[in-house]
Write a protein that holds these residues in place. Structure first.
Motif, PDB file in Angstrom:
ATOM      1  N   ARG A  84     -21.622  19.652   8.804  1.00  0.00           N
ATOM      2  CA  ARG A  84     -20.214  18.566   8.804  1.00  0.00           C
ATOM      3  C   ARG A  84     -19.356  19.631   8.704  1.00  0.00           C
ATOM      4  O   ARG A  84     -19.403  20.468   7.941  1.00  0.00           O
ATOM      5  N   VAL A  85     -17.993  19.660   9.764  1.00  0.00           N
ATOM      6  CA  VAL A  85     -17.156  20.489   9.231  1.00  0.00           C
ATOM      7  C   VAL A  85     -15.784  19.126   8.565  1.00  0.00           C
ATOM      8  O   VAL A  85     -15.730  18.011   9.609  1.00  0.00           O
ATOM      9  N   THR A  88      -9.850  18.532   5.872  1.00  0.00           N
ATOM     10  CA  THR A  88      -8.925  17.644   6.388  1.00  0.00           C
ATOM     11  C   THR A  88      -7.577  18.083   5.398  1.00  0.00           C
ATOM     12  O   THR A  88      -7.622  18.466   4.434  1.00  0.00           O
ATOM     13  N   ARG A  92      -0.962  16.235   7.724  1.00  0.00           N
ATOM     14  CA  ARG A  92      -1.736  17.577   8.662  1.00  0.00           C
ATOM     15  C   ARG A  92      -1.479  17.752   9.719  1.00  0.00           C
ATOM     16  O   ARG A  92      -0.523  16.638  10.254  1.00  0.00           O
ATOM     17  N   GLY A 120     -12.999   9.827  11.989  1.00  0.00           N
ATOM     18  CA  GLY A 120     -13.148  10.590  11.075  1.00  0.00           C
ATOM     19  C   GLY A 120     -12.588  11.117  10.770  1.00  0.00           C
ATOM     20  O   GLY A 120     -12.129  12.241  10.552  1.00  0.00           O
ATOM     21  N   GLU A 126      -5.959  12.103   5.850  1.00  0.00           N
ATOM     22  CA  GLU A 126      -5.418  11.092   7.076  1.00  0.00           C
ATOM     23  C   GLU A 126      -4.620   9.564   7.091  1.00  0.00           C
ATOM     24  O   GLU A 126      -3.611   9.190   7.373  1.00  0.00           O
ATOM     25  N   ASP A 147     -15.862   7.417   8.780  1.00  0.00           N
ATOM     26  CA  ASP A 147     -16.631   8.123   8.835  1.00  0.00           C
ATOM     27  C   ASP A 147     -18.159   8.215   9.200  1.00  0.00           C
ATOM     28  O   ASP A 147     -17.897   7.289   8.624  1.00  0.00           O
ATOM     29  N   ARG A 148     -18.451   9.107   9.923  1.00  0.00           N
ATOM     30  CA  ARG A 148     -20.197   8.771   9.448  1.00  0.00           C
ATOM     31  C   ARG A 148     -21.030   9.320   7.705  1.00  0.00           C
ATOM     32  O   ARG A 148     -21.788   8.839   7.919  1.00  0.00           O
ATOM     33  N   ASP A 201     -20.437   5.318  12.509  1.00  0.00           N
ATOM     34  CA  ASP A 201     -21.087   6.461  13.464  1.00  0.00           C
ATOM     35  C   ASP A 201     -20.182   5.857  14.694  1.00  0.00           C
ATOM     36  O   ASP A 201     -20.799   5.439  15.384  1.00  0.00           O
ATOM     37  N   LEU A 202     -18.923   7.476  14.798  1.00  0.00           N
ATOM     38  CA  LEU A 202     -18.474   6.505  16.148  1.00  0.00           C
ATOM     39  C   LEU A 202     -19.239   6.657  17.566  1.00  0.00           C
ATOM     40  O   LEU A 202     -19.138   6.101  18.745  1.00  0.00           O
ATOM     41  N   LYS A 217      -8.608  12.670  15.458  1.00  0.00           N
ATOM     42  CA  LYS A 217      -8.171  14.259  15.055  1.00  0.00           C
ATOM     43  C   LYS A 217      -9.006  15.191  14.812  1.00  0.00           C
ATOM     44  O   LYS A 217     -10.050  15.199  13.896  1.00  0.00           O
ATOM     45  N   ASN A 218      -9.708  16.509  15.349  1.00  0.00           N
ATOM     46  CA  ASN A 218     -10.585  17.945  14.921  1.00  0.00           C
ATOM     47  C   ASN A 218     -11.510  16.996  15.031  1.00  0.00           C
ATOM     48  O   ASN A 218     -12.084  17.291  13.980  1.00  0.00           O
TER      49      ASN A 218
HETATM   50  C1  SAM Z   1     -12.825  18.180  10.395  1.00  0.00           C
HETATM   51  S1  SAM Z   1     -12.840  16.240   9.444  1.00  0.00           S
HETATM   52  C2  SAM Z   1     -11.223  16.073  10.830  1.00  0.00           C
HETATM   53  C3  SAM Z   1     -10.679  14.437   9.855  1.00  0.00           C
HETATM   54  C4  SAM Z   1      -9.167  14.746  10.106  1.00  0.00           C
HETATM   55  N1  SAM Z   1      -9.451  13.605  10.945  1.00  0.00           N
HETATM   56  C5  SAM Z   1      -8.595  15.374  10.131  1.00  0.00           C
HETATM   57  O1  SAM Z   1      -7.750  15.420  11.083  1.00  0.00           O
HETATM   58  O2  SAM Z   1      -7.851  16.168   9.403  1.00  0.00           O
HETATM   59  C6  SAM Z   1     -13.997  15.690  10.893  1.00  0.00           C
HETATM   60  C7  SAM Z   1     -14.643  14.390  10.398  1.00  0.00           C
HETATM   61  O3  SAM Z   1     -14.945  13.722  11.934  1.00  0.00           O
HETATM   62  C8  SAM Z   1     -16.924  13.750  11.178  1.00  0.00           C
HETATM   63  N2  SAM Z   1     -17.507  13.073  11.994  1.00  0.00           N
HETATM   64  C9  SAM Z   1     -17.860  14.089  13.137  1.00  0.00           C
HETATM   65  N3  SAM Z   1     -18.361  13.071  13.641  1.00  0.00           N
HETATM   66  C10 SAM Z   1     -18.802  11.486  13.518  1.00  0.00           C
HETATM   67  C11 SAM Z   1     -19.166  10.455  14.171  1.00  0.00           C
HETATM   68  N4  SAM Z   1     -19.545  10.343  15.003  1.00  0.00           N
HETATM   69  N5  SAM Z   1     -18.764   9.552  13.995  1.00  0.00           N
HETATM   70  C12 SAM Z   1     -17.634   9.049  12.944  1.00  0.00           C
HETATM   71  N6  SAM Z   1     -17.200  10.256  11.827  1.00  0.00           N
HETATM   72  C13 SAM Z   1     -17.633  11.149  12.443  1.00  0.00           C
HETATM   73  C14 SAM Z   1     -17.135  14.496  10.264  1.00  0.00           C
HETATM   74  O4  SAM Z   1     -18.245  13.077   9.356  1.00  0.00           O
HETATM   75  C15 SAM Z   1     -15.677  14.669   9.252  1.00  0.00           C
HETATM   76  O5  SAM Z   1     -15.637  14.151   8.004  1.00  0.00           O
END
Ligand code: SAM
Length: 283
Positions: A84-85, A88, A92, A120, A126, A147-148, A201-202, A217-218
């Motif tokens: 996981r990344v 945030t 932002r 996410g 955010e 978020d998952r 979990d999206l 985003k991201n």
């Molecule tokens: C880099 S962070 C982005 C946070 C915020 N959206 C931003 O742009 O600052 C990515 C997030 O997406 C979540 N994520 C990744 N796959 C996911 C999924 N299938 N369902 C829900 N969340 C997910 C990760 O757990 C992580 O917290």
């Protein structure tokens, strides 16, 4: 020239590499997490450490541990957590928030309660930023962050951040909606009452409801193509007529490729509208 196998000639190293490949394939199959994540060495090293742990626990080789991942919920969750990344920040990409305040909100009927989604949301910055922007515009609203990651959602609900977390926030928002207590930044109760969080979990399901603003985003960049594109389409289908989905700028081309319709909010910000929705008021 034929390329040497990953792991070189050493059979144990080759077996370990194969184990990592299998684990990454399973993570993509089950969670849609892209195998592009496999490229950096640190990702492979993390996965191998977890497989080694599962192998020791079960008295098998890392390769067998990888082959058993389908039934090993603990190990697969550890791998997904390790990949996981969660990076945030509050406020932002300021140009997006400025566009929402100056171009999006004035176009939405003043008495319309606004439903926002941070898909996410990681640790909540955010979702709370969206809450701050909507509250300071005097709008009635609710924001949902999903978020998952269970630890990320727990942190989001706690709503306590480092003092430095407010650095990018415009001072007016920080002063109005945050409080410094014991060297930490606390989100005010007024905002916490209207910003909620759920584990979701999206790839498996997206929140339903007519959203006026969706942040996605991201996240897409970590999802493999069929799974990630499907998530984007499902999210766009949950937009209210007139609603918009905001990706990171780098993700916009992929959303166009996934069949979503872009709208230009201003010279710097592109968002996406829902299917068949012509009522955004943007070209
Ligand atoms: C880099 S962070 C982005 C946070 C915020 N959206 C931003 O742009 O600052 C990515 C997030 O997406 C979540 N994520 C990744 N796959 C996911 C999924 N299938 N369902 C829900 N969340 C997910 C990760 O757990 C992580 O917290």
């Amino acid at each position: 020239m034929t390329r040497p196998p990953r792991g070189g000639a050493d059979p144990a190293a080759r077996s370990a590499e194969r184990a990592v490949d299998l684990a990454l394939a399973e993570v993509e199959r089950r969670y849609g997490l892209g195998r592009s994540l496999a490229a950096p060495g640190w990702v492979r090293a993390r996965v191998l450490t977890i497989l080694n742990g599962a192998a020791v626990r079960d008295g098998v080789s890392p390769l067998v541990a990888a082959e058993r991942l389908q039934e090993d919920r603990q190990a697969i969750e550890e791998i997904v957590g390790a990949l996981r990344v969660g990076e945030t920040r509050f406020y932002r990409d300021p140009i997006t928030w400025e566009a929402i305040a100056s171009s999006i909100l004035p176009r939405l009927p003043p008495d319309l309660p606004i439903a926002g989604l941070s898909a996410g949301c990681s640790t909540g910055e955010e979702a709370y930023t969206l809450g701050m922007v909507l509250a300071s515009a005097g709008r009635r609203f609710s924001v949902l962050g999903v978020d998952r990651s269970v630890p990320a959602i727990e942190a989001a609900r706690e709503a306590v951040y480092s003092a430095e977390a407010a650095e990018q926030l415009p001072p007016a928002l920080a002063q109005r909606y945050c409080e410094l207590k014991g060297g930490a930044l606390h989100i005010c109760q007024e905002l916490r009452d209207v910003v909620s969080f759920e584990v979701c979990d999206l790839v498996h399901a997206v929140p339903t409801g007519g959203f006026q603003i969706i942040f996605f985003k991201n996240v897409l960049l970590y999802l493999a193509e069929p799974a990630g594109d499907a998530v984007a389409r499902r999210l766009a289908a949950e937009l209210d007529p007139g609603g918009l989905l905001f990706p990171a700028a780098s993700e916009a081309p992929r959303l166009c490729g996934a069949g979503l319709t872009p709208v230009r909010v201003n010279a710097q910000v592109i968002a996406f509208r829902g299917p068949g929705n012509e009522r955004t008021g943007f070209p």
